[in-house]
Design a protein around this motif. Structure first.
Motif, PDB file in Angstrom:
ATOM      1  N   LEU A 112     -15.732 -16.650  -8.214  1.00 38.34           N
ATOM      2  CA  LEU A 112     -16.342 -15.865  -7.140  1.00 38.34           C
ATOM      3  C   LEU A 112     -16.219 -16.583  -5.809  1.00 38.34           C
ATOM      4  N   SER A 113     -16.417 -17.902  -5.861  1.00 37.04           N
ATOM      5  CA  SER A 113     -16.536 -18.634  -4.613  1.00 37.04           C
ATOM      6  C   SER A 113     -15.223 -19.237  -4.150  1.00 37.04           C
ATOM      7  N   ALA A 114     -14.221 -19.210  -5.014  1.00 42.33           N
ATOM      8  CA  ALA A 114     -13.001 -19.940  -4.691  1.00 42.33           C
ATOM      9  C   ALA A 114     -12.197 -19.298  -3.561  1.00 42.33           C
ATOM     10  N   ALA A 115     -12.272 -18.005  -3.469  1.00 43.59           N
ATOM     11  CA  ALA A 115     -11.385 -17.334  -2.523  1.00 43.59           C
ATOM     12  C   ALA A 115     -11.822 -17.549  -1.085  1.00 43.59           C
ATOM     13  N   ALA A 116     -10.854 -17.644  -0.234  1.00 43.60           N
ATOM     14  CA  ALA A 116     -11.172 -17.775   1.176  1.00 43.60           C
ATOM     15  C   ALA A 116     -11.520 -16.402   1.734  1.00 43.60           C
ATOM     16  N   GLY A 117     -11.077 -15.388   1.085  1.00 44.16           N
ATOM     17  CA  GLY A 117     -11.412 -14.040   1.517  1.00 44.16           C
ATOM     18  C   GLY A 117     -11.445 -13.144   0.304  1.00 44.16           C
ATOM     19  N   TRP A 118     -11.840 -11.913   0.515  1.00 40.37           N
ATOM     20  CA  TRP A 118     -11.879 -11.025  -0.638  1.00 40.37           C
ATOM     21  C   TRP A 118     -10.485 -10.555  -0.937  1.00 40.37           C
ATOM     22  N   SER A 119     -10.203 -10.532  -2.202  1.00 35.48           N
ATOM     23  CA  SER A 119      -8.838 -10.179  -2.557  1.00 35.48           C
ATOM     24  C   SER A 119      -8.636  -8.672  -2.413  1.00 35.48           C
ATOM     25  N   TRP A 120      -7.482  -8.346  -1.882  1.00 35.77           N
ATOM     26  CA  TRP A 120      -7.122  -6.927  -1.822  1.00 35.77           C
ATOM     27  C   TRP A 120      -6.354  -6.568  -3.080  1.00 35.77           C
ATOM     28  N   SER A 121      -5.766  -7.508  -3.604  1.00 38.69           N
ATOM     29  CA  SER A 121      -5.029  -7.477  -4.877  1.00 38.69           C
ATOM     30  C   SER A 121      -4.303  -6.159  -5.144  1.00 38.69           C
ATOM     31  N   GLN A 122      -3.838  -6.059  -6.374  1.00 38.21           N
ATOM     32  CA  GLN A 122      -2.933  -4.957  -6.670  1.00 38.21           C
ATOM     33  C   GLN A 122      -3.657  -3.644  -6.910  1.00 38.21           C
ATOM     34  N   ARG A 123      -4.956  -3.724  -7.114  1.00 35.46           N
ATOM     35  CA  ARG A 123      -5.647  -2.507  -7.535  1.00 35.46           C
ATOM     36  C   ARG A 123      -6.133  -1.702  -6.319  1.00 35.46           C
ATOM     37  N   ALA A 124      -5.782  -0.485  -6.238  1.00 40.88           N
ATOM     38  CA  ALA A 124      -6.144   0.313  -5.073  1.00 40.88           C
ATOM     39  C   ALA A 124      -7.417   1.103  -5.327  1.00 40.88           C
ATOM     40  N   VAL A 125      -8.519   0.443  -5.029  1.00 42.35           N
ATOM     41  CA  VAL A 125      -9.767   1.200  -4.996  1.00 42.35           C
ATOM     42  C   VAL A 125      -9.886   1.625  -3.530  1.00 42.35           C
ATOM     43  N   ASP A 126     -10.466   2.779  -3.274  1.00 43.28           N
ATOM     44  CA  ASP A 126     -10.394   3.232  -1.872  1.00 43.28           C
ATOM     45  C   ASP A 126     -11.248   2.363  -0.947  1.00 43.28           C
ATOM     46  N   LYS A 127     -11.169   2.629   0.320  1.00 43.28           N
ATOM     47  CA  LYS A 127     -11.711   1.719   1.328  1.00 43.28           C
ATOM     48  C   LYS A 127     -13.222   1.550   1.267  1.00 43.28           C
ATOM     49  N   ARG A 128     -13.892   2.444   0.625  1.00 45.27           N
ATOM     50  CA  ARG A 128     -15.359   2.357   0.598  1.00 45.27           C
ATOM     51  C   ARG A 128     -15.870   2.021  -0.806  1.00 45.27           C
ATOM     52  N   THR A 129     -15.005   1.529  -1.652  1.00 44.17           N
ATOM     53  CA  THR A 129     -15.417   1.323  -3.053  1.00 44.17           C
ATOM     54  C   THR A 129     -15.043  -0.061  -3.563  1.00 44.17           C
ATOM     55  N   LEU A 130     -15.971  -0.683  -4.283  1.00 38.84           N
ATOM     56  CA  LEU A 130     -15.710  -1.987  -4.899  1.00 38.84           C
ATOM     57  C   LEU A 130     -15.594  -1.849  -6.415  1.00 38.84           C
TER      58      LEU A 130
END
Ligand SMILES: Nc1nc2c(ncn2[C@@H]2O[C@H](COP(=O)(O)OP(=O)(O)OP(=O)(O)O)[C@@H](O)[C@H]2O)c(=O)[nH]1
Ligand SMILES: [Mg+2]
Length: 466
Positions: free
Chosen positions: A352-370
């Protein structure tokens, strides 16, 4: 003991040991039921007590005698030797249960060993130094007079987390006692053992039984194995269901909030659902194993340090982007979830803490969804496997399962996950698969692969589980 009228056979095993070593505890573990009385005091069990371990459809039975423990065996052996080694007089004598408690118990043990059993399961406290186990020597000498096969069972071994110590002790007991009347030396701890150990014991029983009973044992062993595999498969189902739920879970960002606040809120809601699901998984695994108990209810802060994934990507993906959660995010999330926390996110926290930012990664959840990211699901798979390993090793004779130390099971699960790359990759690749059935199937396969590898790493002789 074959009944000629019905041609069914009862195979009798008797647990024999010096008093207070753990016979009744092991009986509870094998039966997955709180039979008898367990107290940390000598001569708790006072009568030979019979339990059924397994029954075939044809009516063969595998039976286990829990017996009273030997008392002062050095003196008893000396006394018996003075009379020649015929134990008949001792066994026909009437010893008072109260005034001659130790003699009465020893007599019961010898009677069970002589008259009631096909194979003697002689249990020792393996934490003792085998070099100085003088009571054990005396008891084995007396049992040798009965000319029955004896299997030596090592109880009270150090826990899994102290593996080297455990293996050294096993070896020392083997070196010292692997000789007649002992036919096999096996580790079978009442507090921490696996179902593969149990099967190994029953297979060894089959090998040392007289021929007439061997055939019945060849029918009884598969009954026991089938039950063990049923539990294993049910556990795999439960873990796969958790993974599918987590993979499909989504949380919308609240509108009208600053991005970071909205993200934190959504993350907390996702996390809270996942935590409830993991608690439910623990409860399911506990029930499948025939135990009672609950998930751990404390945060295990040590884990943040031990599970660093360096620069792994963030477990969270979605369109939120932006700021890091910061170091210790997992622990922060656990604290935010309140006192009922399982410490789950501290355990998964490094990623959880390792990333410098939130990953956008390969999965396309829409812009308002986690949703949970692939790396997080991968870690969740290892975490669930560790929880399974902890539960399945917990013997009922130890009492309630309270989510004891998971660290060494986490290490084992992580290693096994590392060796299951193809199945894990197939699961993660199914994230975008619109067919939920396929996702379930891949989850099942990945879980089976990790659990099987973890068990085989520990029990190389357990190939039959494949
Ligand atoms: N650490 C540890 N303690 C054990 C284990 N098995 C039993 N004990 C403890 O040893 C004590 C005696 O256990 P019992 O199962 O009553 O022993 P027993 O051999 O049936 O005793 P008697 O019936 O009195 O001869 C209890 O305090 C148990 O909790 C084990 O595998 N590990
Ligand atoms: Mg007992």
């Amino acid at each position: 003991m074959t009944d000629p009228a019905s041609s069914t056979t009862d195979v009798h095993l008797a647990l024999i040991s010096h008093t207070n070593v753990g016979k009744t505890s092991l009986t509870r573990t094998l039966l997955r039921s709180d039979v008898g009385e367990v107290v940390d005091a000598p001569h708790t069990t006072m009568e030979n007590t019979l339990h059924a371990l397994a029954t075939t459809e044809g009516g063969d039975r595998l039976l286990l005698w829990d017996t009273p423990g030997f008392g002062d065996s050095l003196r008893l052996k000396a006394r018996l030797e003075q009379r020649g080694t015929a134990v008949g007089w001792f066994l026909s004598e009437v010893w008072d249960r109260v005034a001659d408690r130790a003699l009465h118990s020893s007599q019961q043990a010898m009677l069970a060993a002589r008259d009631l059993t096909d194979v003697i399961l002689y249990q020792v406290n393996a934490a003792e130094d085998p070099e100085f186990a003088t009571q054990v020597e005396a008891e084995l000498a007396m049992l040798a007079w009965l000319e029955k096969p004896v299997i030596l069972l090592l109880n009270q071994l150090p826990p899994h987390s102290r593996r080297q110590e455990r293996e050294d002790l096993e070896q020392r007991w083997r070196d010292r006692f692997a000789k007649p009347p002992i036919r096999r030396v096996l580790a079978l701890d009442a507090f921490e053992r696996s179902w593969i150990d149990e099967v190994q014991l029953l297979a060894a029983v089959g090998e040392v039984l007289p021929r007439a009973e061997q055939e019945a044992m060849a029918r009884l062993l598969p009954v026991w194995q089938a039950k063990a595999l049923e539990r294993f498969n049910a556990s795999i189902e439960a873990i796969a269901a958790l993974l599918v739920t987590a993979i499909l879970d989504r949380e919308a960002l609240s509108a009208g909030q600053p991005a970071r606040l909205a993200r934190m809120g959504a993350l907390r809601r996702l996390a809270s659902r996942l935590e409830a699901a993991v608690r439910k998984l623990d409860e399911t695994l506990i029930r499948i194993e025939g135990l009672e108990g609950a998930s751990a209810r404390r945060i295990d802060t040590a884990l943040t340090a031990t599970r660093s994934h360096g620069d792994r990507p963030s477990p969270l993906q979605g369109a939120a982007g932006g700021a890091a959660l910061g170091a210790g995010a997992g622990a922060a999330l656990d604290l935010a979830l309140g006192g009922a926390s399982l410490g789950l996110f501290t355990a998964l926290g490094a990623s959880l803490s390792a990333a410098a930012g939130w990953s956008w990664s390969q999965r396309a959840v829409d812009k308002r969804t986690l949703g949970w990211s692939a790396p997080f699901i991968e870690d969740l798979l290892a975490e669930a496997a560790a929880r399974y390993l902890a539960v399945t090793h917990h013997g009922r004779g130890r009492g309630r399962y309270e989510g004891e130390a998971l660290d060494s099971w986490r290490e084992l699960a992580d290693t096994a996950k590392g060796k299951s790359t193809a199945d894990v990759a197939a699961l993660l690749a199914a994230f975008d698969d619109p067919e939920p059935d396929r996702l379930e199937e891949r989850a099942r396969k990945a879980v089976r692969s990790v659990l099987t590898r973890a068990l085989l790493e520990e029990y190389p002789h357990g190939e039959w589980i494949l």
